[in-house]
Design an enzyme around this catalytic site. Sequence first.
Site, PDB file in Angstrom:
ATOM      1  N   HIS A  62     -12.333 -53.104 -73.167  1.00  0.00           N
ATOM      2  CA  HIS A  62     -13.485 -53.466 -72.329  1.00  0.00           C
ATOM      3  C   HIS A  62     -14.798 -53.339 -73.100  1.00  0.00           C
ATOM      4  CE1 HIS A  62     -10.818 -51.246 -69.173  1.00  0.00           C
ATOM      5  NE2 HIS A  62     -10.396 -52.476 -69.303  1.00  0.00           N
ATOM      6  N   LYS A  72     -20.759 -45.676 -76.961  1.00  0.00           N
ATOM      7  CA  LYS A  72     -19.912 -44.610 -76.418  1.00  0.00           C
ATOM      8  C   LYS A  72     -19.572 -43.599 -77.508  1.00  0.00           C
ATOM      9  CE  LYS A  72     -17.903 -48.058 -73.393  1.00  0.00           C
ATOM     10  NZ  LYS A  72     -16.817 -49.052 -73.317  1.00  0.00           N
ATOM     11  N   TYR A 132     -16.288 -38.997 -72.443  1.00  0.00           N
ATOM     12  CA  TYR A 132     -17.148 -39.760 -73.338  1.00  0.00           C
ATOM     13  C   TYR A 132     -18.519 -40.016 -72.727  1.00  0.00           C
ATOM     14  CZ  TYR A 132     -14.863 -43.738 -70.865  1.00  0.00           C
ATOM     15  OH  TYR A 132     -14.322 -44.606 -69.934  1.00  0.00           O
ATOM     16  N   ASP A 170      -6.372 -54.575 -66.193  1.00  0.00           N
ATOM     17  CA  ASP A 170      -6.118 -54.740 -67.634  1.00  0.00           C
ATOM     18  C   ASP A 170      -4.933 -55.663 -67.878  1.00  0.00           C
ATOM     19  OD1 ASP A 170      -7.138 -51.384 -68.691  1.00  0.00           O
ATOM     20  OD2 ASP A 170      -8.271 -53.209 -68.221  1.00  0.00           O
TER      21      ASP A 170
END
Length: 189
Positions: A62, A72, A132, A170
Amino acid sequence: MQIETTALDGVVILTPRRFGDERGFFSETWNARAMAEAGLALDFVQDNHAWTRDAGTVRGLHYQAPPSAQDKLVRVVRGRIMDVAVDVRKGSPTYGQWTGVELSAGTGRQLLVPRGFLHGYATLTPDCDVVYKCTDYYAPRTEGAVRFDDPDLGIDWGIGPGAAILSDKDAAAGRFADLDSPFRYGETA
Ligand SMILES: Cc1cn([C@H]2C[C@H](O)[C@@H](COP(=O)(O)OP(=O)(O)O[C@H]3O[C@H](C)C(=O)[C@H](O)[C@H]3O)O2)c(=O)[nH]c1=O
């Protein structure tokens, strides 16, 4: 903090120092001043925590498109993952190339995945906790996604040939060849 480059410029591995003693260890897992001194000044605004029950699960691939693009900083606090970034910056010499780095609670290694890259990870152990930091807020309408097993990418997730566990979203993601990436090499906005 140890910093290692990868084959994709901008994607770097950070390993914070651990101070061990007879109780265990202490580590500064993120320090804005240390990051700025390393030329990695990022303004994180959101922390994420994803717990995954089973090994062989893949979350991704993504990104969020501008103006909600996210840098990130990924780390694992329980278990072990294969963390993957794919360069989707149009005009990049490494466009369509991927890099995979094993992150684990044991090593404390972190991966910095800048905007302009697809991100995903496969769990290599059950009971994985991945945390994260992101430099922009969740904006689902801006999300782009590509199938984790796209043959044009040829990613080795380290989970063997069996079927991966995926979310419905997904499992329905499109092909890399059909991606109209909103990112351009050299653009930071
Ligand atoms: C990402 C996100 C999700 N959510 C909610 C939306 C859904 O109800 C639920 C699960 O979301 P999703 O299935 O998109 O979660 P992942 O499949 O782990 O998605 C993440 O996978 C890869 C590894 C990434 O790098 C992204 O951070 C993100 O896309 O959490 C939120 O409320 N805020 C968020 O920032």
